[in-house]
Design an enzyme around this catalytic site. Structure first.
Site, PDB file in Angstrom:
ATOM      1  N   GLU A 294       0.880  -1.169   0.000  1.00  0.00           N
ATOM      2  CA  GLU A 294       0.000   0.000   0.000  1.00  0.00           C
ATOM      3  C   GLU A 294       0.905   1.201   0.000  1.00  0.00           C
ATOM      4  OE1 GLU A 294      -1.436   3.284   1.228  1.00  0.00           O
ATOM      5  OE2 GLU A 294      -1.570   2.233   3.147  1.00  0.00           O
ATOM      6  N   CYS A 328      -2.149   7.866   4.719  1.00  0.00           N
ATOM      7  CA  CYS A 328      -2.286   7.563   3.292  1.00  0.00           C
ATOM      8  C   CYS A 328      -3.675   7.937   2.797  1.00  0.00           C
ATOM      9  CB  CYS A 328      -2.033   6.079   3.041  1.00  0.00           C
ATOM     10  SG  CYS A 328      -0.402   5.527   3.553  1.00  0.00           S
TER      11      CYS A 328
END
Length: 543
Positions: A294, A328
Site C-alpha cells: 500500500e 495515506c
C-alpha cells in the site's frame, strides 16, 4: 494439515477510549507519557529472539521537541541482516508445522496484552515518538492494532475451513493451506503503529516467518510492539526486528533465494523499485515472490451542490488535518461547487480559528508536528511555491516553524487549475487543495477528479441527491479502493472497511479482511482415491 474445524468467537472492534479530563484513562496515559519522556532507553536489534547490539547508533527524538531524545537504537549492518534471514529460516519449519489454532492463540494473546497490560505504554510511545495526539494514538496503537490481532484469526478460520467438494464416495478432496516457501520481508511505515503490527502478524499467523524493517521514525513504538509479541509467545526467529537503513537490508534480502514476499507500506517510488529488483532477480528465487503493498494516495472529497456545507467543512478539517495529514487516506484535494463554496469556506475558517497546535502532551492541541525535518522541508516547499504561483492562493494557514518541533499550520490552498501540483502530488502533510467548479460541470469535474492523480486509494462524495451520488459512484469506480458517501475519506475500521487501493496506491490486498491473508498461503490440493481402478480400459473401448 492445518485445516480448520475450530472457530474462535466472532470478534468485536475494540471500543475507543475518550480520554476526557479527569478520566481514568487520561490519568494513566499522562503518567505513562511522563515516564517515557523522562526515561531514555536503548533499543537493540532482535534476531532469533536474542538482543543484538552493533554499536552503530541512531537517536529517537520527538517530532514536537526534536532536541529531546527518547531512545538510542542500534542499526544493523550486512552481518545482522544475514543473521536475521538465517534465524527466520531456522524457525520456519517448526512454525509452519504448528497447528493454526495454536498460532492464532498466540496472536489473540497479543491482542489482550495490547488492550489491557500495555495500552498506555503503546499509546504514549506512539504519541511521543510519532507525534500523534491522544485520540489519534488510541485509534491506532490501541484499537486498530487490537482489531488486527483479533480479527485476523477469525478470518484465518474462514480460509482454512474452505474445502473442495468430493462428489463421489470413492475419493476425498482436500486443500492444505501451506505458508510460502521462504521468508517474508516486512517494511513498515512511521504513521501507523497498527500497520507495523499487521504487516508482520498477518503472514506470521498463516505460518510464515518475517524479517522486519521498521521505519526509523517509529522505532520506539515498534520495539515495544516486538517485545509484546515475544511476551505473547511468538517463538524465537519467527519475527526478526532489524532497525537500520533500508538499502542495507533490501540489498541482501532481495538477492536471497529464499525470499518469498514483501509486505509493505510506504512510498510508491520505493515499491515500484522493489518490483524492478524482483524482476531483475527472478531467476534466483525458489518461488515467485508475492508483493503486497500500500503506497499512498491523493485522496479526494467531492461535493455535489446538494451537500450540506457544514458537514462538508467538518469532513475537510478532520479528513485533512487530523494527524497533520500524515495518513495515506488523508483528504488532500477537494472539488466544491461554486454555490457551496462561500459557506463551506466560512465554516472551515471558523473551525481553524479554534484549532490549537503544539506538543502531544498538551491534550488541548488538535494538531501536532510532522514527523521529521525532511517531511517538514518537503511540505514547506509546496506551501512556498503556492505562495508564489499565479495558479494558487493560500486562504488559510501557510506558516511553518521548525525551531522547536516540526510544526506546519493546517493549510488550505485554492487552486485555479485542476492539474496544479498540489492537486496531483502526494504531500503527506496538513495541506488540502480546493478546486471550485461551476455547478453545471458536475459530471465533467468528476472526470477530472478521476484523471488528475495517478493514485486511487480513498475518496468521498458529499451529496443529498441520490441520482448524483450514483453518478459519482460510477464515474469514480476506479479512483478509490475505499469510497465513502457523506463521510471523510479516512478512518477505515478493521472488519468494516477493508483497506487498500489500486493504480499507484498499491496492490489493493485489503488489510483487515481475509483477502490479505490469502496472499500469505500457497495451497496444495490433495486427492485421495480410496479404491484405485484395476484396469486401464474405459467403457467406450467395448464393441
Amino acid at each position: 494439515m492445518n485445516n480448520a474445524i475450530f472457530r474462535f468467537p466472532t470478534p468485536k472492534n475494540e471500543p475507543v477510549l475518550g480520554y476526557a479530563p479527569k478520566s481514568v484513562e487520561r490519568q494513566e496515559l499522562e503518567r505513562e507519557l511522563t515516564r517515557q519522556y523522562e526515561t531514555e532507553i536503548e533499543i537493540p536489534l532482535i534476531i532469533g529472539g536474542k538482543e543484538v547490539r552493533t554499536g552503530k547508533i541512531g537517536k529517537v527524538v520527538m517530532p514536537t521537541e526534536h532536541k529531546h531524545v527518547l531512545a538510542t537504537y542500534h542499526q544493523c549492518t550486512e552481518k545482522e541482516v544475514k543473521m536475521a534471514i538465517d534465524a527466520a529460516l531456522k524457525a520456519r519449519n517448526a512454525w509452519a508445522d504448528m497447528p493454526w489454532e495454536d498460532r492464532a492463540s498466540i496472536i489473540l494473546r497479543a491482542g489482550e496484552l495490547f488492550a489491557k497490560k500495555y495500552r498506555y505504554l503503546m499509546n504514549a510511545a506512539t504519541m511521543l515518538g510519532q507525534g500523534k495526539n491522544a485520540f489519534q494514538a488510541e485509534i491506532d496503537s490501541a484499537c486498530e492494532a487490537i482489531d488486527f490481532l483479533r480479527f485476523n484469526p477469525f478470518y484465518a478460520a474462514q480460509v482454512y475451513a474452505d474445502q473442495p467438494f468430493s462428489p463421489t464416495t470413492d475419493c476425498i478432496n482436500r486443500v492444505e493451506y501451506r505458508p510460502l516457501e521462504g521468508f517474508i520481508y516486512s517494511i513498515t511505515p512511521f504513521n501507523f503503529t497498527a500497520i507495523a503490527v499487521n504487516l508482520n502478524i498477518s503472514p506470521v499467523l498463516m505460518g510464515n516467518v518475517t524479517v522486519w524493517k521498521p521505519a526509523t521514525t517509529a522505532i520506539l513504538s515498534n520495539y515495544y510492539a516486538m517485545k509484546i509479541l515475544q511476551e505473547a509467545g511468538v517463538p524465537d526467529g519467527v519475527i526478526n526486528f532489524l532497525p537500520g537503513k533500508g538499502t542495507t537490508i533490501s540489498d541482501i534480502v532481495m538477492q536471497h533465494p529464499d525470499f518469498a514476499g514483501i509486505h509493505f507500506t510506504g512510498s510508491t517510488g520505493v515499491f515500484q523499485n522493489f518490483w524492478k529488483t524482483v524482476g531483475d532477480n527472478i531467476a534466483k528465487y525458489k518461488t515467485y515472490p508475492k508483493l503486497v503493498g500500500e503506497t499512498g494516495g491523493k485522496d479526494f472529497v467531492f461535493a455535489h451542490n446538494s451537500a450540506d456545507a457544514q458537514e462538508l467543512a467538518v469532513s475537510i478539517v478532520r479528513g485533512a488535518f487530523e494527524y497533520q495529514g500524515q495518513k495515506c487516506s488523508a483528504a488532500s484535494r477537494a472539488y466544491i461547487p461554486k454555490s457551496l463554496w462561500a459557506e463551506t469556506k466560512k465554516n472551515i475558517g471558523a473551525m481553524l480559528k479554534t484549532i490549537k497546535m503544539g506538543d502531544v502532551r498538551d491534550f488541548g492541541n488538535f494538531v501536532n508536528a510532522v514527523i521529521d525535518e525532511a517531511s517538514f522541508d518537503n511540505i514547506a516547499g509546496y506551501i512556498e511555491r503556492a505562495k508564489k504561483s499565479k495558479d494558487a492562493e493560500i486562504i488559510f494557514g501557510g506558516k511553518c516553524d521548525k525551531s522547536v518541533g516540526y510544526f506546519v499550520e493546517p493549510t488550505v490552498i485554492e487552486v485555479k487549475k485542476t492539474d496544479y501540483e498540489t492537486m496531483r502530488e502526494e504531500i503527506f502533510g496538513p495541506v488540502i487543495s480546493i478546486y471550485v467548479y461551476d455547478d453545471k460541470d458536475f459530471e465533467r469535474t468528476l472526470e477530472l477528479c478521476d484523471q488528475t492523480s495517478p493514485y486511487a486509494l480513498t475518496g468521498s462524495i458529499f451529496s443529498n441527491d441520490r441520482y448524483a451520488t450514483k453518478i459519482a459512484e460510477k464515474a469514480l469506480r476506479f479512483a478509490a479502493g475505499n469510497f465513502y458517501i457523506n463521510d471523510k475519506p479516512t478512518g477505515a475500521v478493521v472488519g468494516q472497511q477493508p483497506f487498500g487501493g489500486g493504480r499507484a496506491s498499491g496492490t489493493n490486498d485489503k488489510a483487515g479482511s481475509y483477502l490479505n491473508l490469502v496472499r500469505w498461503i500457497s495451497p496444495r490440493t490433495i486427492k485421495e482415491t480410496l479404491i484405485p481402478p484395476a484396469d486401464y480400459k474405459y467403457p467406450f473401448l467395448g464393441k
